[in-house]
Motif scaffolding. Structure first.
Motif, PDB file in Angstrom:
ATOM      1  N   ALA A  18       0.834  -1.207   0.000  1.00 62.09           N
ATOM      2  CA  ALA A  18       0.000   0.000   0.000  1.00 62.09           C
ATOM      3  C   ALA A  18       0.868   1.257   0.000  1.00 62.09           C
ATOM      4  O   ALA A  18       0.552   2.238  -0.687  1.00 62.09           O
ATOM      5  N   ALA A  22       0.949   4.200  -2.834  1.00 57.87           N
ATOM      6  CA  ALA A  22       0.827   5.622  -2.508  1.00 57.87           C
ATOM      7  C   ALA A  22       1.930   6.439  -3.165  1.00 57.87           C
ATOM      8  O   ALA A  22       1.685   7.531  -3.693  1.00 57.87           O
ATOM      9  N   HIS A  25       1.112   6.956  -6.745  1.00 56.40           N
ATOM     10  CA  HIS A  25       0.078   7.997  -6.888  1.00 56.40           C
ATOM     11  C   HIS A  25       0.707   9.384  -6.770  1.00 56.40           C
ATOM     12  O   HIS A  25       0.380  10.286  -7.550  1.00 56.40           O
ATOM     13  N   GLN A  29       0.248  11.002 -10.308  1.00 55.23           N
ATOM     14  CA  GLN A  29      -0.928  11.873 -10.300  1.00 55.23           C
ATOM     15  C   GLN A  29      -0.617  13.298  -9.851  1.00 55.23           C
ATOM     16  O   GLN A  29      -1.280  14.235 -10.274  1.00 55.23           O
ATOM     17  N   GLN A  88      -4.125  14.199   0.195  1.00 55.97           N
ATOM     18  CA  GLN A  88      -4.722  13.429   1.287  1.00 55.97           C
ATOM     19  C   GLN A  88      -5.734  12.408   0.743  1.00 55.97           C
ATOM     20  O   GLN A  88      -5.732  11.252   1.163  1.00 55.97           O
ATOM     21  N   ARG A  89      -6.573  12.820  -0.195  1.00 56.46           N
ATOM     22  CA  ARG A  89      -7.535  11.894  -0.814  1.00 56.46           C
ATOM     23  C   ARG A  89      -6.825  10.753  -1.523  1.00 56.46           C
ATOM     24  O   ARG A  89      -7.194   9.587  -1.411  1.00 56.46           O
ATOM     25  N   SER A  90      -5.757  11.076  -2.221  1.00 51.90           N
ATOM     26  CA  SER A  90      -4.996  10.079  -2.961  1.00 51.90           C
ATOM     27  C   SER A  90      -4.346   9.068  -2.026  1.00 51.90           C
ATOM     28  O   SER A  90      -4.354   7.855  -2.288  1.00 51.90           O
ATOM     29  N   ARG A  92      -5.346   8.252   1.017  1.00 56.28           N
ATOM     30  CA  ARG A  92      -6.404   7.412   1.584  1.00 56.28           C
ATOM     31  C   ARG A  92      -6.865   6.372   0.570  1.00 56.28           C
ATOM     32  O   ARG A  92      -7.110   5.217   0.924  1.00 56.28           O
ATOM     33  N   ALA A  93      -6.983   6.773  -0.679  1.00 52.24           N
ATOM     34  CA  ALA A  93      -7.399   5.839  -1.729  1.00 52.24           C
ATOM     35  C   ALA A  93      -6.380   4.719  -1.917  1.00 52.24           C
ATOM     36  O   ALA A  93      -6.741   3.597  -2.290  1.00 52.24           O
ATOM     37  N   ALA A  94      -5.115   5.000  -1.623  1.00 52.73           N
ATOM     38  CA  ALA A  94      -4.057   3.986  -1.742  1.00 52.73           C
ATOM     39  C   ALA A  94      -4.030   3.054  -0.540  1.00 52.73           C
ATOM     40  O   ALA A  94      -3.309   2.062  -0.551  1.00 52.73           O
ATOM     41  N   GLY A  95      -4.789   3.369   0.516  1.00 50.38           N
ATOM     42  CA  GLY A  95      -4.873   2.480   1.667  1.00 50.38           C
ATOM     43  C   GLY A  95      -4.318   3.012   2.968  1.00 50.38           C
ATOM     44  O   GLY A  95      -4.119   2.248   3.917  1.00 50.38           O
TER      45      GLY A  95
END
Length: 102
Positions: A18, A22, A25, A29, A88-90, A92-95
């Protein structure tokens, strides 16, 4: 005038897999340079995470014994303050199990 201040974001992950996701990302991104991303154990113990996954799993009998699973992994990065919410959203989306900023 643009706000060019930076913020440090810290995120903790239960698995190295994870944490690696991240980082990808952040690089792909959010265009963060890899040398600006720091990965370390979230505690004072050497650790590959707190749960087996990916390369931490043996096909024979579960978790490998050569990679210590003794704590979470921390990913930290300094980013422009304007990117905080998106990063922060990214994460969290990565775990990420926890995300903080300062």
């Amino acid at each position: 005038m643009a706000d060019d201040s930076t913020t440090t974001i810290r995120a903790t992950f239960e698995t190295r897999e994870a944490a690696d996701l991240a980082v990808e990302h952040l690089v792909q991104q959010h265009r963060v340079s890899r040398p600006d991303i720091f990965i370390q154990s979230a505690s004072d113990r050497n650790s590959a995470g707190s749960a087996p996954s990916g390369g931490d799993v043996s096909h024979d009998d579960g978790a490998r014994r050569d990679a210590p699973l003794e704590g979470e992994i921390e990913v930290s990065v300094d980013i422009a303050s304007s990117q905080v919410a998106a990063v922060q959203r990214s994460l969290r989306a990565a775990g990420a199990v926890r995300v903080s900023s300062r």
